[in-house]
Design an enzyme around this catalytic site. Sequence first.
Site, PDB file in Angstrom:
ATOM      1  CD1 TRP A  36       0.046   1.466   7.307  1.00 53.37           C
ATOM      2  CD2 TRP A  36       2.318   0.413   8.191  1.00 53.37           C
ATOM      3  NE1 TRP A  36       0.473   2.114   8.627  1.00 53.37           N
ATOM      4  CE2 TRP A  36       1.853   1.663   9.442  1.00 53.37           C
ATOM      5  CE3 TRP A  36       2.710  -0.711   8.694  1.00 53.37           C
ATOM      6  CZ2 TRP A  36       2.106   2.275  10.268  1.00 53.37           C
ATOM      7  CZ3 TRP A  36       3.395  -0.168  10.154  1.00 53.37           C
ATOM      8  CH2 TRP A  36       2.804   0.698  10.758  1.00 53.37           C
ATOM      9  CG  ASP A  54      -9.020   0.072   0.438  1.00 49.74           C
ATOM     10  OD1 ASP A  54      -8.530   0.322   2.324  1.00 49.74           O
ATOM     11  OD2 ASP A  54      -7.836  -0.889  -0.236  1.00 49.74           O
ATOM     12  CG  ASP A  90      -5.015  -0.188  -4.345  1.00 47.10           C
ATOM     13  OD1 ASP A  90      -5.682   0.543  -5.594  1.00 47.10           O
ATOM     14  OD2 ASP A  90      -4.803   0.897  -3.024  1.00 47.10           O
ATOM     15  N   GLY A 149       0.881  -1.082  -0.435  1.00 43.02           N
ATOM     16  CA  GLY A 149      -0.269   0.142   0.083  1.00 43.02           C
ATOM     17  C   GLY A 149       0.577   1.311   0.026  1.00 43.02           C
TER      18      GLY A 149
HETATM   19  N1  ATP Z   1      -1.698  -0.946  13.824  1.00 43.62           N
HETATM   20  C1  ATP Z   1      -2.239  -0.142  12.970  1.00 43.62           C
HETATM   21  N2  ATP Z   1      -0.732   0.840  12.516  1.00 43.62           N
HETATM   22  C2  ATP Z   1      -0.608   1.808  11.427  1.00 43.62           C
HETATM   23  N3  ATP Z   1      -1.833   1.783  10.710  1.00 43.62           N
HETATM   24  C3  ATP Z   1      -3.593   1.620  10.882  1.00 43.62           C
HETATM   25  C4  ATP Z   1      -2.835   0.548  12.200  1.00 43.62           C
HETATM   26  N4  ATP Z   1      -4.256   0.619  13.068  1.00 43.62           N
HETATM   27  C5  ATP Z   1      -5.282   1.347  11.817  1.00 43.62           C
HETATM   28  N5  ATP Z   1      -4.153   1.842  11.068  1.00 43.62           N
HETATM   29  C6  ATP Z   1      -4.495   2.669  10.332  1.00 43.62           C
HETATM   30  O1  ATP Z   1      -4.622   2.727   9.226  1.00 43.62           O
HETATM   31  C7  ATP Z   1      -4.338   3.553   7.720  1.00 43.62           C
HETATM   32  C8  ATP Z   1      -4.060   2.668   7.549  1.00 43.62           C
HETATM   33  O2  ATP Z   1      -4.580   2.109   5.915  1.00 43.62           O
HETATM   34  P1  ATP Z   1      -4.156   0.543   5.635  1.00 43.62           P
HETATM   35  O3  ATP Z   1      -3.006  -0.168   6.313  1.00 43.62           O
HETATM   36  O4  ATP Z   1      -4.947   0.080   5.089  1.00 43.62           O
HETATM   37  O5  ATP Z   1      -2.534   0.637   4.749  1.00 43.62           O
HETATM   38  P2  ATP Z   1      -1.645   2.542   3.404  1.00 43.62           P
HETATM   39  O6  ATP Z   1      -1.225   1.442   3.426  1.00 43.62           O
HETATM   40  O7  ATP Z   1      -0.710   3.331   4.240  1.00 43.62           O
HETATM   41  O8  ATP Z   1      -2.798   2.603   2.843  1.00 43.62           O
HETATM   42  P3  ATP Z   1      -3.928   2.426   1.696  1.00 43.62           P
HETATM   43  O9  ATP Z   1      -4.358   1.342   1.497  1.00 43.62           O
HETATM   44  O10 ATP Z   1      -4.224   3.751   1.081  1.00 43.62           O
HETATM   45  O11 ATP Z   1      -2.181   2.355   0.174  1.00 43.62           O
HETATM   46  C9  ATP Z   1      -4.042   4.799   9.023  1.00 43.62           C
HETATM   47  O12 ATP Z   1      -4.410   5.816   7.772  1.00 43.62           O
HETATM   48  C10 ATP Z   1      -4.005   4.106  10.536  1.00 43.62           C
HETATM   49  O13 ATP Z   1      -5.315   5.485  10.941  1.00 43.62           O
HETATM   50  C1  PAU Z   2      -5.640   6.245  -5.031  1.00 42.31           C
HETATM   51  C2  PAU Z   2      -4.476   4.954  -4.850  1.00 42.31           C
HETATM   52  C3  PAU Z   2      -3.975   6.341  -3.902  1.00 42.31           C
HETATM   53  C4  PAU Z   2      -5.366   4.521  -3.360  1.00 42.31           C
HETATM   54  O1  PAU Z   2      -4.745   3.192  -2.648  1.00 42.31           O
HETATM   55  C5  PAU Z   2      -3.939   3.702  -5.369  1.00 42.31           C
HETATM   56  O2  PAU Z   2      -5.305   2.856  -5.936  1.00 42.31           O
HETATM   57  C6  PAU Z   2      -4.081   4.726  -6.733  1.00 42.31           C
HETATM   58  O3  PAU Z   2      -1.993   5.050  -7.158  1.00 42.31           O
HETATM   59  N1  PAU Z   2      -4.653   4.111  -7.679  1.00 42.31           N
HETATM   60  C7  PAU Z   2      -4.273   4.924  -8.842  1.00 42.31           C
HETATM   61  C8  PAU Z   2      -4.762   5.926 -10.146  1.00 42.31           C
HETATM   62  C9  PAU Z   2      -6.469   5.374  -9.952  1.00 42.31           C
HETATM   63  O4  PAU Z   2      -7.069   4.710 -10.034  1.00 42.31           O
HETATM   64  O5  PAU Z   2      -7.178   6.009 -10.654  1.00 42.31           O
HETATM   65  K     K Z   3      -7.061   2.220  -0.268  1.00 41.47           K
END
Ligand code: ATP
Ligand code: PAU
Ligand code: K
EC number: 2.7.1.33
Length: 229
Positions: free
Chosen positions: A11, A109, A90, A8
């Site tokens: 993370w 998400d 994603d 992500g």
């Molecule tokens: N144990 C944890 N560690 C870190 N973040 C956490 C935790 N629990 C909940 N969160 C929340 O999760 C959010 C991050 O989301 P997620 O883990 O889905 O992934 P990401 O890789 O950061 O984001 P994305 O899915 O948009 O790529 C943070 O904003 C935070 O508030």
């Molecule tokens: C929107 C995010 C950043 C969410 O993780 C990811 O799906 C992304 O980089 N998307 C590419 C742009 C798009 O979905 O149109």
């Molecule tokens: K996301």
Amino acid sequence: MTLYLDIGNTWIKYQLERPGLAPQQGRVESLNDIDEPVDKLVFASVRTKQATRALLSCFLARGVPCYEAYVSSSAELSCDYDTPATLGIDRWLAALAAQQRFGDCIVADAGTALTVDWVSGGRYRGGVIVQGLQQSVNNLLSGTHLVGEVSFDSLPCVPTNTAHAVGLGAMAQAEGLIDGLRVRWQTDAPLVLTGGDAPNLIRFMDGRAEYCPNLVIEGLKKASLREVK
Ligand SMILES: Nc1ncnc2c1ncn2[C@@H]1O[C@H](COP(=O)(O)OP(=O)(O)OP(=O)(O)O)[C@@H](O)[C@H]1O
Ligand SMILES: CC(C)(CO)[C@@H](O)C(=O)NCCC(=O)O
Ligand SMILES: [K+]
């Protein structure tokens, strides 16, 4: 053992499939934190090609076969995005997994970004991208002179302190976005929530959504894959 990775924005979520054992899963900042033997790797990444390669280099160097998920229309789910290759993987995988479980649905998400996408009639229809809950709070705090803790717990209906005012504001913003899109899209399809902030959001939306903690990894298991060398 097969290692599934959802790489992500901030993370890395992983699931390790171990024969005869329950899968092990978690969230890490770096892959060095995973020290089990891996003989196959399946991943989805929203990071750049270079950053993703750098992350996987230790597996590639050891000759572990690495497979990347990509957006590909199938009989089950077709993709309405103008250029499917630019749709976040994603978003696609979460839609794929949610559709398999619930049929027509809205998928939110809630991670670093918050995405809200619509699946109907065997089509991924599209959706929106906004900042995630934590991101929105961070931007507010850094752009103002507000100070103090922010709480997402036990939020009252009408906040009477700063922590609750900011916390409820972020939650209600996400809720309002989803409700507004529902009106615009004219659908009462069920809402499916995933991502790190989904547990907070689901409590706030009491019962009006299905919580699925690992939708992207679930989607990885049914996605089209190509080998990365
Ligand atoms: N144990 C944890 N560690 C870190 N973040 C956490 C935790 N629990 C909940 N969160 C929340 O999760 C959010 C991050 O989301 P997620 O883990 O889905 O992934 P990401 O890789 O950061 O984001 P994305 O899915 O948009 O790529 C943070 O904003 C935070 O508030
Ligand atoms: C929107 C995010 C950043 C969410 O993780 C990811 O799906 C992304 O980089 N998307 C590419 C742009 C798009 O979905 O149109
Ligand atoms: K996301």
